[in-house]
Design a protein around this motif. Structure first.
Motif, short mmCIF file in Angstrom:
data_model
loop_
_atom_site.label_atom_id
_atom_site.label_comp_id
_atom_site.label_asym_id
_atom_site.label_seq_id
_atom_site.Cartn_x
_atom_site.Cartn_y
_atom_site.Cartn_z
N LEU A 107 91.81 44.04 108.54
CA LEU A 107 90.43 44.09 108.02
C LEU A 107 89.97 45.53 107.80
O LEU A 107 89.17 45.81 106.92
CB LEU A 107 89.46 43.38 108.98
CG LEU A 107 89.62 41.87 109.04
CD1 LEU A 107 88.67 41.29 110.07
CD2 LEU A 107 89.36 41.24 107.68
N ASN A 119 89.92 45.35 101.39
CA ASN A 119 88.62 44.87 100.92
C ASN A 119 88.84 43.75 99.91
O ASN A 119 89.94 43.62 99.36
CB ASN A 119 87.85 46.01 100.24
CG ASN A 119 87.38 47.03 101.26
OD1 ASN A 119 86.74 46.68 102.24
ND2 ASN A 119 87.72 48.29 101.04
N PRO A 120 87.79 42.94 99.63
CA PRO A 120 87.93 41.90 98.62
C PRO A 120 88.49 42.48 97.33
O PRO A 120 88.07 43.56 96.89
CB PRO A 120 86.50 41.38 98.44
CG PRO A 120 85.87 41.62 99.78
CD PRO A 120 86.47 42.91 100.28
N PHE A 148 92.32 33.58 106.38
CA PHE A 148 91.12 34.42 106.40
C PHE A 148 91.08 35.43 105.27
O PHE A 148 90.11 35.50 104.52
CB PHE A 148 91.00 35.13 107.77
CG PHE A 148 89.72 35.87 107.91
CD1 PHE A 148 88.51 35.18 108.09
CD2 PHE A 148 89.68 37.25 107.82
CE1 PHE A 148 87.32 35.87 108.17
CE2 PHE A 148 88.49 37.94 107.92
CZ PHE A 148 87.31 37.25 108.10
N LEU A 149 92.16 36.20 105.12
CA LEU A 149 92.14 37.22 104.06
C LEU A 149 92.00 36.55 102.69
O LEU A 149 91.26 37.03 101.82
CB LEU A 149 93.40 38.08 104.12
CG LEU A 149 93.54 38.98 105.34
CD1 LEU A 149 94.80 39.83 105.25
CD2 LEU A 149 92.31 39.89 105.51
N ARG A 150 92.69 35.43 102.50
CA ARG A 150 92.58 34.72 101.22
C ARG A 150 91.12 34.35 100.94
O ARG A 150 90.61 34.49 99.84
CB ARG A 150 93.44 33.46 101.27
CG ARG A 150 93.50 32.69 99.95
CD ARG A 150 94.05 31.29 100.19
NE ARG A 150 95.47 31.29 100.53
CZ ARG A 150 96.45 31.32 99.65
NH1 ARG A 150 96.18 31.34 98.36
NH2 ARG A 150 97.70 31.29 100.05
N ARG A 151 90.44 33.86 102.00
CA ARG A 151 89.04 33.42 101.86
C ARG A 151 88.12 34.57 101.45
O ARG A 151 87.13 34.36 100.75
CB ARG A 151 88.57 32.80 103.19
CG ARG A 151 87.24 32.14 103.14
CD ARG A 151 87.14 31.02 104.15
NE ARG A 151 87.18 31.47 105.54
CZ ARG A 151 86.17 32.04 106.17
NH1 ARG A 151 85.03 32.24 105.55
NH2 ARG A 151 86.28 32.41 107.42
N ILE A 152 88.44 35.79 101.87
CA ILE A 152 87.56 36.90 101.49
C ILE A 152 88.11 37.66 100.27
O ILE A 152 87.68 38.77 99.96
CB ILE A 152 87.32 37.88 102.67
CG1 ILE A 152 88.62 38.53 103.15
CG2 ILE A 152 86.59 37.19 103.81
CD1 ILE A 152 88.40 39.75 104.05
N GLY A 153 89.07 37.03 99.57
CA GLY A 153 89.50 37.60 98.28
C GLY A 153 90.58 38.67 98.38
O GLY A 153 90.70 39.50 97.50
N TYR A 163 81.35 45.47 114.67
CA TYR A 163 81.23 44.30 113.79
C TYR A 163 81.89 43.06 114.39
O TYR A 163 81.35 41.96 114.31
CB TYR A 163 81.86 44.58 112.43
CG TYR A 163 81.23 45.71 111.64
CD1 TYR A 163 79.91 46.11 111.87
CD2 TYR A 163 81.95 46.38 110.66
CE1 TYR A 163 79.34 47.14 111.14
CE2 TYR A 163 81.39 47.42 109.93
CZ TYR A 163 80.08 47.80 110.18
OH TYR A 163 79.52 48.82 109.47
#
Ligand SMILES: Cc1ncc(COP(=O)(O)O)c(C=O)c1O
Length: 393
Positions: free
Chosen positions: A96, A100-101, A122-127, A239
């Motif tokens: 993360l 970035n997307p 997860f990474l796929r979901r945020i592009g 975060y």
């Protein structure tokens, strides 16, 4: 306390200990804290200006975590470390913090399965798009780099199948393209492979394995250059809210003190078992980076200074019930999804769902052994009885 130029064993024994800051107590005490007090407004402002380096709030760690980070970075030759609640937290923070997307990631096909799950779930979901690459691709990884490729992730040896990657070739390709490199170095630990010497940007560790060493600790460590400390510290603690107990940081540091002695024995026992297995008629292949025939063995010889006690082997084809009978009857080898403790483990590896770039084609069942600290002769006797059960004996 460790002098410049000290050797690894000395560093592992002393770094991060400052007994005379703690009234002579050898081990840095367990500083448990949520609240941290400041004597004056000026000091509060000054320490907050150095947040994540200075101690300001329990979630970001206390002197106990700092002692572990200091010992670890001294041993590894890196600049900074974050102490995190698990290895997966370190993997996720590294990814993360690097993507970035809209970015693209090159992930080794032999990554630890939950690392793949982070990419897929997860990474796929945020592009963020992931391409998996053959662990033996080496310099060829350059052909997969796109204009938006921001990171290349390595794990060497590969989870369950133990391929050693050509790390210098991959790092060179990444540097040429301006991509960040991340390595899961849990298997080797900083004793047997030093990521900063190879120009790797971020190194990820599950300290739940060899660093803890006693099967009673969950902890992760992420190391990186000083320039990234503020952003990665903010991401991990600010975060994502990662906090780990000072008791666990204490246990990890205590583990580090004996890491060299333990790994020396894990290595010797692992090799003894692997060599014995390699000549048994029931065994098709042994997957051990220090043995010729394992893909990338030549890179292990070139780049590593040792092998830990985790390796695999492939049985000749045999009914699954016989393999179950072998595993069920083991006296010393436990079955469990971890490794790196003092006790030996053996587990079946299911590789069907965890390879896409280079499917695993072994015809027989693949198993994984974590060689513990028991007497190797006793372990071999247990294995011999196990192989006899494959024949129904
Ligand atoms: C290679 C590797 N990396 C990371 C992890 C994750 O570590 P943890 O279980 O501490 O979250 C593991 C755990 O098995 C692992 O084997």
């Amino acid at each position: 306390m460790s002098e410049p130029g000290a050797k690894d064993r000395t560093i592992a024994a002393h770094a991060g200990n400052h007994p005379h800051e703690h009234q002579g107590v050898v081990n840095p005490p367990v500083y448990r804290a949520s609240t941290v007090l400041f004597p004056t407004v000026q000091e509060l402002r000054e320490r907050y200006g150095r947040k994540y380096e200075a101690i300001t709030y329990g979630r970001d760690g206390t002197q106990t975590h700092r002692a572990l980070a200091e010992a670890f970075t001294t041993l590894e030759g890196s600049e900074r470390a974050l102490v995190l609640p698990s290895g997966v937290a370190a993997v996720a923070t590294a990814l993360l913090g690097s993507l970035n997307p809209g970015d693209h990631l090159l992930m080794v096909d032999t990554a630890y399965e939950p690392t793949r799950e982070i990419c897929e779930g997860f990474l796929r979901r945020i592009g963020v798009e992931t391409t998996y690459y053959d662990p033996m691709l080496g310099a060829g990884v350059a052909t997969l780099i796109r204009p938006n490729t921001k990171a290349i992730y390595m794990e060497s040896p590969g989870s369950l199948t133990f391929e050693i990657q050509d790390i210098p070739a991959i790092v060179a390709a990444a540097k040429q393209a301006g991509c960040r490199t991340i390595l899961d170095n849990t298997w080797a630990t900083p004793l047997f492979f030093k990521p900063p010497r190879f120009g790797i940007d971020l190194a990820v560790y599950s300290a739940s394995k060899y660093i803890g060493g006693h099967s009673d600790l969950m902890m992760g460590i992420l190391t990186f250059p000083a320039a990234l400390h503020k952003t990665l510290g903010k991401l991990a603690h600010g975060y994502l809210g990662h906090a780990s107990s000072a008791d666990d940081a204490y246990a990890a540091l205590r583990g580090l003190r004996t890491l060299h002695a333990r790994l020396t024995q894990h290595q010797a026992t692992g090799l003894a078992l692997a060599r014995w297995l390699a000549v048994q008629p029931e065994v098709e292949q042994v997957l051990h980076p220090a043995l010729p025939g394992t893909p990338g063995h030549e890179f292990w010889q070139r780049d590593f200074s040792g092998a830990s006690g985790l390796f695999g082997f492939v049985l000749k084809p045999v009914a699954m019930e016989r393999v179950d009978a072998m595993l069920n009857g083991m006296k010393l080898f436990g079955m469990g999804y971890s490794w790196g403790g003092y006790e030996s483990l053996m587990i079946r590896a299911d590789l069907k769902s965890s390879r896409t770039a280079k499917p695993w084609h072994a015809v027989g069942r693949t198993l994984r052994i974590s060689a513990g600290l028991e007497d190797p002769d006793d372990l071999i006797a247990d294995l011999a009885a196990g192989l006899a059960r494959l024949h129904g004996n």
